[in-house]
Scaffold this motif. Sequence first.
Motif, mmCIF file in Angstrom:
data_model
loop_
_atom_site.group_PDB
_atom_site.id
_atom_site.type_symbol
_atom_site.label_atom_id
_atom_site.label_comp_id
_atom_site.label_asym_id
_atom_site.label_seq_id
_atom_site.Cartn_x
_atom_site.Cartn_y
_atom_site.Cartn_z
ATOM 1 N N VAL A 28 0.839 -1.212 0.000
ATOM 2 C CA VAL A 28 0.000 0.000 0.000
ATOM 3 C C VAL A 28 0.869 1.256 0.000
ATOM 4 O O VAL A 28 0.617 2.213 -0.745
ATOM 5 C CB VAL A 28 -0.946 0.001 1.222
ATOM 6 N N PHE A 29 1.925 1.247 0.851
ATOM 7 C CA PHE A 29 2.825 2.392 0.931
ATOM 8 C C PHE A 29 3.516 2.642 -0.407
ATOM 9 O O PHE A 29 3.611 3.785 -0.872
ATOM 10 C CB PHE A 29 3.862 2.148 2.028
ATOM 11 N N ILE A 33 3.184 5.960 -2.836
ATOM 12 C CA ILE A 33 4.341 6.717 -3.334
ATOM 13 C C ILE A 33 4.302 6.789 -4.858
ATOM 14 O O ILE A 33 4.528 7.846 -5.456
ATOM 15 C CB ILE A 33 5.660 6.074 -2.874
ATOM 16 N N LEU A 34 3.990 5.643 -5.480
ATOM 17 C CA LEU A 34 3.925 5.590 -6.940
ATOM 18 C C LEU A 34 2.842 6.527 -7.459
ATOM 19 O O LEU A 34 3.028 7.213 -8.473
ATOM 20 C CB LEU A 34 3.648 4.153 -7.390
ATOM 21 N N ASN A 35 1.725 6.572 -6.735
ATOM 22 C CA ASN A 35 0.627 7.451 -7.130
ATOM 23 C C ASN A 35 1.012 8.923 -6.975
ATOM 24 O O ASN A 35 0.639 9.765 -7.798
ATOM 25 C CB ASN A 35 -0.613 7.142 -6.292
ATOM 26 N N SER A 36 1.764 9.224 -5.880
ATOM 27 C CA SER A 36 2.186 10.617 -5.652
ATOM 28 C C SER A 36 3.205 11.059 -6.705
ATOM 29 O O SER A 36 3.228 12.223 -7.103
ATOM 30 C CB SER A 36 2.793 10.764 -4.255
ATOM 31 N N ALA A 52 10.576 6.218 -9.974
ATOM 32 C CA ALA A 52 9.494 5.288 -9.656
ATOM 33 C C ALA A 52 10.003 3.873 -9.424
ATOM 34 O O ALA A 52 9.255 3.008 -8.965
ATOM 35 C CB ALA A 52 8.456 5.287 -10.787
ATOM 36 N N VAL A 53 11.288 3.632 -9.735
ATOM 37 C CA VAL A 53 11.844 2.282 -9.568
ATOM 38 C C VAL A 53 11.808 1.853 -8.105
ATOM 39 O O VAL A 53 11.601 0.656 -7.799
ATOM 40 C CB VAL A 53 13.290 2.231 -10.118
ATOM 41 N N LEU A 54 11.961 2.796 -7.164
ATOM 42 C CA LEU A 54 11.975 2.435 -5.741
ATOM 43 C C LEU A 54 10.617 1.953 -5.234
ATOM 44 O O LEU A 54 10.530 0.896 -4.616
ATOM 45 C CB LEU A 54 12.494 3.614 -4.916
ATOM 46 N N PRO A 55 9.518 2.708 -5.446
ATOM 47 C CA PRO A 55 8.221 2.173 -5.005
ATOM 48 C C PRO A 55 7.819 0.892 -5.729
ATOM 49 O O PRO A 55 7.160 0.031 -5.137
ATOM 50 C CB PRO A 55 7.242 3.319 -5.301
ATOM 51 N N ILE A 56 8.234 0.740 -6.979
ATOM 52 C CA ILE A 56 7.932 -0.500 -7.709
ATOM 53 C C ILE A 56 8.658 -1.674 -7.045
ATOM 54 O O ILE A 56 8.092 -2.762 -6.882
ATOM 55 C CB ILE A 56 8.326 -0.362 -9.190
#
Length: 228
Positions: A28-29, A33-36, A52-56
């Motif tokens: 979820v977190f 982050i990806l959405n933000s 975006a590689v980190l939240p993925i």
Amino acid sequence: MDCGTSTAKYVLFAFNTVVVVVGLLGIVFGALILNSIGVIEVDGHVGFPIQAVLPIMLITLGSIVVFIAFLGCCGAIRESVCMTMCYAVFLLVLLIIQLTIVVLLWTNKDKFNSAMGEVIDKAWDSRSKNPAVFEAIQVSLKCCGKNGVTDYVLSLQTPPASCCEHNDCSNPLNFYGGCRSKFQEFMSFSTDTAKYVGLGLIAVELVGFIFACCLANNVRNYKRRNAY
């Protein structure tokens, strides 16, 4: 079933229930982050920016953790030696991978930062062939050029609107800083956070691995004794 086996069984079940919740929270977190961060559109192409590689990765890791923890819950409640040992093996592999990554990040921080800088260097050098890549980096990181707007000036090019706050380049104060330093700072902060989170996960997973081995061994011995 003796007291020790019952204790290991319920501790392992409770432990993995908590891990499932933690894994779901991680997913979820990561999704939040990806959405933000959102997607960006450059030259008609829509996609995720480079950070975006980190939240993925967080979403992927969370999904793996949930699967392994669910396997541990099932193995504990069913008192299955096979499922519990599979869980222990998966957990050990995950633990070793995480430990390797943490050690590499800890001992090669300078090399990692240098490598992140080279990512921007290569994107800048190849912008003539694929300008959309560097434009996407500037839009997502809110930066300008490799080291600043002077890179465009020295190349006798007009800085694009993405180089400036609110796309207003009429005011020199609106120009962003260089992408190289911004990307290195972003990745350095993210990897520092990942190192400490990784150490916490390793400690938790080690506890789960020990209890899984104890439960599997106790159940195996219990079934062997009852077979005679």
